[in-house]
Design an enzyme around this catalytic site. Structure first.
Site, PDB file in Angstrom:
ATOM      1  NE  ARG A   1      -3.472   0.552   2.497  1.00  0.00           N
ATOM      2  CZ  ARG A   1      -3.228   1.387   3.507  1.00  0.00           C
ATOM      3  NH1 ARG A   1      -2.472   1.037   4.502  1.00  0.00           N
ATOM      4  NH2 ARG A   1      -3.756   2.598   3.517  1.00  0.00           N
TER       5      ARG A   1
ATOM      6  CE  LYS B   1       1.551  -5.285   6.680  1.00  0.00           C
ATOM      7  NZ  LYS B   1       1.421  -4.006   5.989  1.00  0.00           N
TER       8      LYS B   1
ATOM      9  NE  ARG C   1       4.599   3.763  11.619  1.00  0.00           N
ATOM     10  CZ  ARG C   1       5.050   2.573  11.291  1.00  0.00           C
ATOM     11  NH1 ARG C   1       4.969   1.568  12.145  1.00  0.00           N
ATOM     12  NH2 ARG C   1       5.605   2.340  10.123  1.00  0.00           N
TER      13      ARG C   1
HETATM   14  C1  BTN Z   1       0.640  -3.820   2.400  1.00  0.00           C
HETATM   15  O1  BTN Z   1       0.523  -4.196   3.557  1.00  0.00           O
HETATM   16  O2  BTN Z   1       1.260  -2.794   2.119  1.00  0.00           O
HETATM   17  C2  BTN Z   1      -0.012  -4.621   1.303  1.00  0.00           C
HETATM   18  C3  BTN Z   1       0.844  -5.762   0.849  1.00  0.00           C
HETATM   19  C4  BTN Z   1       0.194  -6.600  -0.236  1.00  0.00           C
HETATM   20  C5  BTN Z   1       1.139  -7.650  -0.779  1.00  0.00           C
HETATM   21  C6  BTN Z   1       0.471  -8.592  -1.738  1.00  0.00           C
HETATM   22  S1  BTN Z   1       1.489  -9.980  -2.114  1.00  0.00           S
HETATM   23  C7  BTN Z   1       0.424 -10.449  -3.406  1.00  0.00           C
HETATM   24  C8  BTN Z   1      -0.012  -9.171  -4.099  1.00  0.00           C
HETATM   25  N1  BTN Z   1       0.937  -8.800  -5.111  1.00  0.00           N
HETATM   26  C9  BTN Z   1       1.584  -7.668  -4.812  1.00  0.00           C
HETATM   27  O3  BTN Z   1       2.463  -7.131  -5.492  1.00  0.00           O
HETATM   28  N2  BTN Z   1       1.122  -7.178  -3.649  1.00  0.00           N
HETATM   29  C10 BTN Z   1       0.091  -8.018  -3.090  1.00  0.00           C
END
Ligand code: BTN
Length: 271
Positions: free
Chosen positions: A62, A121, A269
């Site tokens: 994100r 996390k 946070r």
């Molecule tokens: C976050 O917490 O920032 C979100 C992370 C999301 C990761 C997943 S892994 C599968 C899919 N492909 C990606 O490139 N990102 C999501």
């Protein structure tokens, strides 16, 4: 056949009666499962699909961040689903809620959709949508939701976690090592986690499409790790989290009054 492949086959069998054009793919390596489904959507492929990767070379998180996961020790997949809900508000919260409820009773949600285990996390979610702008009239207005999920299966070692750094390279925040699902589900594999999560996730998304976030709000409240906690936003605002509203916005009691925070704006946070 790998465990991931065999479990993916079970997911396909469970979902194809509900989604007749559903396909499942397991790839050894790709840049990012989300990026790939967004590429396919732009070229007109809008059918429901589950894309699982054993390794991502350019995983995305994100707020423009990267997502690093260790092959064999994490689950990374994206689900593409054509949807047309009346309102999209709260969609990403529903995804986190669906996953948390399936994984373990100890797992909570850090708004908007981080999966948390004992204040650390465990997994993250990246939701994107694509509209096909091709010429086919029957595609007009169809939108594919791409739900990307990354979950640590083994607990990442503290040494493997890179602290966020300033431009000068100095660490800007202490690193809390992430959690792994195996801490609460001993011996769990990525394939088992996928099989546990995928069908309930599709069912919850279809329910969201029909009924919106209102149908999930009280369920979210039960797993809300921030409720009642002092928090700080990435824009510096501090306040006390007071749950989420009917659209899934975080309610924050600040010195200047109650603020509604929507997920695209900032990160939050506990402090
Ligand atoms: C976050 O917490 O920032 C979100 C992370 C999301 C990761 C997943 S892994 C599968 C899919 N492909 C990606 O490139 N990102 C999501």
């Amino acid at each position: 056949m790998t465990d991931l492949l065999a479990r993916s086959e079970n997911v396909w069998q469970a979902l194809v009666p509900r989604l007749p054009s559903f396909t499942v793919e397991v790839l050894p390596e790709i840049d990012s499962t989300n990026t790939e489904l967004m590429r396919r959507a732009r070229s007109g492929l809008l059918d429901p699909v589950l894309l699982v990767a054993e390794r991502q070379t350019a995983g995305r998180g994100r707020l423009g961040r990267g997502w690093h996961s260790r092959p064999g020790q994490s689950l990374t997949f994206s689900l593409g689903l054509p949807m047309a809900p009346v309102s999209w508000s709260g969609l990403s919260l529903v995804v986190g809620l669906s996953l948390a409820e399936q994984l373990d009773p100890q797992i909570q949600l850090k708004w908007p959709n981080d999966l948390w285990l004992q204040q650390r996390k465990l997994g993250g979610i990246l939701v994107e949508t694509a509209t096909h702008t091709g010429n086919a009239s029957d595609d007009a207005g169809r939108r594919l939701v791409v739900v990307g999920v990354g979950i640590n299966i083994a607990r990442p070692e503290a040494a493997a976690v890179q602290p966020p750094t300033s431009e000068a390279g100095a660490a800007v925040a202490p690193v809390v090592p992430p959690a792994g699902l195996a801490e609460v589900r001993m011996g769990v594999t990525a394939g088992e986690a996928l099989e546990l999560l995928a069908a309930p996730l599709v069912h919850d998304l279809l329910r969201f499409e029909a009924s919106g976030f209102a149908a999930f709000r009280s369920r979210f409240a039960r797993l809300d790790a921030l409720d009642g906690q002092p928090v700080r936003l990435s824009d510096g605002t501090e306040g006390q989290a007071q749950g989420v509203d009917a659209e899934g916005a975080l309610l924050l009691q600040t010195r200047d009054g109650l603020r509604r925070i929507t997920s695209s704006e900032v990160s939050v946070r506990p402090c």
